[in-house]
Enzyme design. Structure first.
Site, PDB file in Angstrom:
ATOM      1  N   CYS A 381      30.358  37.021  34.178  1.00 48.75           N
ATOM      2  CA  CYS A 381      29.409  38.132  34.048  1.00 48.75           C
ATOM      3  C   CYS A 381      29.234  38.492  32.573  1.00 48.75           C
ATOM      4  O   CYS A 381      28.573  37.766  31.839  1.00 48.75           O
ATOM      5  CB  CYS A 381      29.877  39.318  34.889  1.00 48.75           C
ATOM      6  SG  CYS A 381      28.583  40.547  35.189  1.00 48.75           S
ATOM      7  N   HIS A 507      30.407  36.621  39.895  1.00 44.18           N
ATOM      8  CA  HIS A 507      31.850  36.877  39.872  1.00 44.18           C
ATOM      9  C   HIS A 507      32.567  35.914  40.821  1.00 44.18           C
ATOM     10  O   HIS A 507      32.808  36.247  41.989  1.00 44.18           O
ATOM     11  CB  HIS A 507      32.134  38.319  40.285  1.00 44.18           C
ATOM     12  CG  HIS A 507      31.730  39.334  39.271  1.00 44.18           C
ATOM     13  ND1 HIS A 507      32.601  39.830  38.330  1.00 44.18           N
ATOM     14  CD2 HIS A 507      30.532  39.939  39.042  1.00 44.18           C
ATOM     15  CE1 HIS A 507      31.970  40.708  37.565  1.00 44.18           C
ATOM     16  NE2 HIS A 507      30.719  40.790  37.969  1.00 44.18           N
ATOM     17  N   GLU A 509      35.569  35.194  41.041  1.00 45.18           N
ATOM     18  CA  GLU A 509      36.898  35.672  41.455  1.00 45.18           C
ATOM     19  C   GLU A 509      36.888  36.306  42.835  1.00 45.18           C
ATOM     20  O   GLU A 509      37.936  36.380  43.498  1.00 45.18           O
ATOM     21  CB  GLU A 509      37.450  36.673  40.431  1.00 45.18           C
ATOM     22  CG  GLU A 509      36.723  37.994  40.336  1.00 45.18           C
ATOM     23  CD  GLU A 509      35.606  38.026  39.301  1.00 45.18           C
ATOM     24  OE1 GLU A 509      35.284  39.113  38.807  1.00 45.18           O
ATOM     25  OE2 GLU A 509      35.052  36.948  39.000  1.00 45.18           O
TER      26      GLU A 509
END
EC number: 6.3.4.2
Length: 544
Positions: A381, A507, A509
């Site tokens: 990001c 993102h 993650e």
């Protein structure tokens, strides 16, 4: 019809309810049951999206774009499911809806009260998740600690759920801390007794008590808690601190929690099979070489601000046969002292998301250091955006390159506001949020990582790469390897000729799993483990 498990916490906050809930879901899923999870947060914010990371930690984003508590990330990782906005409920949402209904006249002129109107709204949201998910079991975590003023309507609502749905369909679990007194070298049960008494005063008798402790727990303590808290001895569960959170499901199962849940809720379940999870934990505990990664951020004082990033790095390290050492580097320290002091020993650099100009120049310096020294880099990001800014400044020579988030009148705005964000004044829930598709260019680092030309990833941003500069940066060696299906939005960029330098606007993650690390994290660690830095000596083969 769904069965319900309600999990409360006592004595102190941050006692481990979230990991306990995630582990319960893991145990039930291992027995062939479908599970959904919900977090009830008593704070008056509508969601954590506008809260400071220092107060709340990470904001986890669901597939449908809800900004939620980081515990939902733990639920998804442990149970390997994707949750929705139905899995997060706050006092702000509940009270807003009750007031809106009153203004519309839905209550037909009645006097609006916490009981029944607020509690009814809470119960409706719990039941809505059960109806939509059609899960065999819905696990509901009540945030905060028993005794908090804000949590009283939620506790009253879950108390009523047992009468509403039937006694065999609801189970109450209380997670509590056994504090250790150093001077007498003993664990104390009195705080747990008081916490359970407070629950019983409200009208909730816990069926199971999970006791957290940093020291070994004696069987005498189990007997004492059983006696004073009116819980069966086998329902007093010991949960000691373990070396990895992924061991918690195994510990709870060894204490008989799975059998208790099945018998108390009369569940039609298969025998437990945690063999894959047990293999994961054994792999985590195996001694392996360490890969050293610098996480350069602006909220590093509170590591929970990057909770999913940290876990994703761990997942990728496990897959690559490595332990992980994370150097938490404050971007402002790099601004003051330069990058060399903090980055000279690391094998990879990652910059996660964030907002605001503080620390930005330090992040840009870290990107420059990674690019010039051939250190694997992954930007998430904001981390992708500063990667673009650094490239424009130091490869193209456009020293005024910036983002309009930080410099609205920049003459070289390589990062700019998304077109649909122009004119949006409200901060809450208005970003580009949730899952969006991305088309991957074959033959790129991204293509090799994913092995797929079409992916879906989670987003949380207002700013995006400015397409006015796409051709210019492409000619200089920046490759835009992931785009939105219409080709208008840059989702992934890479630097050609570098061992591993990649940024994603999304993102990744949020989609990593312990047994299935995200491709970008997996390949980042794979590249990093090959790097030898100052003071390191590669292993030499033994003589025959």
């Amino acid at each position: 019809m769904s069965k319900f498990i309600f999990v409360t916490g006592g004595v102190v906050s941050s006692v481990g309810k979230g990991i306990t809930v995630a582990s319960l879901g893991n145990i039930l899923k291992s027995r062939g049951l479908s599970v959904s999870v919900q977090k009830l947060d008593p704070y008056l914010n509508v969601d954590p999206g506008t809260m400071s990371p220092y107060q709340h930690g990470e904001v986890f984003v669901t597939q449908d774009g809800a900004e939620t508590d980081l515990d939902l990330g733990s639920y998804e990782r442990f149970i390997d499911i994707e949750l929705t906005a139905d899995s997060t409920v706050t006092s702000g949402q509940v009270y807003s809806e009750v007031i809106n209904k009153e203004r519309r006249g839905d209550y037909l002129g009645g006097t609006i009260q916490v009981v029944p109107h607020v509690t009814q709204e809470i119960k409706a949201r719990i039941q809505r998740l059960a109806d939509r998910s059609k899960a065999d079991v819905v696990i509901v975590e009540v945030g905060g600690t028993v005794g908090d003023i804000e949590g009283q309507p939620f506790l009253e609502a879950i108390r009523q759920m047992r009468n509403d749905t039937g006694r065999d369909n609801v189970l109450y679990i209380h997670v509590t801390l056994l504090p250790y007194i150093q001077s007498t070298q003993e664990l104390k049960t009195k705080p747990t007794q008081h916490s359970v008494n407070e629950l019983r005063r409200i009208g909730i008798q816990p069926d199971i008590i999970v006791c957290r402790a940093d020291y070994p727990i004696s069987e005498g303590i189990r007997d004492k808690i059983s006696l004073f808290c009116d819980v069966e001895r086998k329902a007093v569960i010991f949960m000691p601190t373990v070396s990895t959170i992924y061991e918690v499901p195994l510990k709870l199962e060894s204490e008989g929690v799975g059998d208790l849940l099945v018998s108390r809720l009369h569940l039609n379940a298969s025998p437990s099979d945690l063999s894959v999870w047990r293999g994961l934990v054994e792999k985590i505990k195996e001694p392996t070489p360490t890969v050293r990664i610098a996480l350069v951020g602006k909220y590093v004082e509170l590591k929970d601000a990057y909770y999913s990033v940290r876990e994703s790095l761990c997942h990728a390290a496990i897959h690559n046969g490595r332990d992980i050492q994370i150097d938490w580097v404050h971007a402002e320290d790099i601004e003051k002292n330069g990058p060399e002091e903090y980055l000279k020993h690391v094998q990879g650099i990652i910059i996660p998301g964030g907002f605001g100009i503080r620390g930005i120049e330090g992040m840009i310096s870290a990107v420059k250091y990674a690019r010039e020294n051939g250190i694997p880099y992954l930007g998430l990001c904001l981390g992708m955006q500063v990667m673009v800014i650094e490239f424009a400044r130091y490869v193209l020579g456009s020293d005024k390159a910036h983002s309009t988030e930080f410099e609205p009148d920049s003459p070289y705005p390589v990062i700019d506001l998304l077109p649909e964000q122009r004119g949006v004044d409200s901060k809450g829930g208005t970003m580009r949020l949730g899952n969006y598709p991305c088309v991957i260019q074959p033959g790129t680092m991204a293509g090799q990582a994913y092995g797929n030309n079409l992916i879906n990833e989670r987003h949380r941003h207002r700013f995006e790469f400015n397409n006015d500069y796409r051709d210019t940066l492409s000619k200089a060696g920046m490759l835009f390897s992931g785009l939105s299906p219409d080709g208008k939005l840059v989702e992934i960029c890479e630097v050609t000729g570098h061992p591993f330098m990649m940024g994603s606007q999304f993102h990744p993650e949020f989609l990593s799993r312990p047994n299935r690390p995200h491709p970008l994290f997996r390949e980042f660690i794979n590249a990093a483990k090959k790097v030898i830095r100052d003071g390191e000596q590669p292993s030499l083969p033994l003589s025959p």
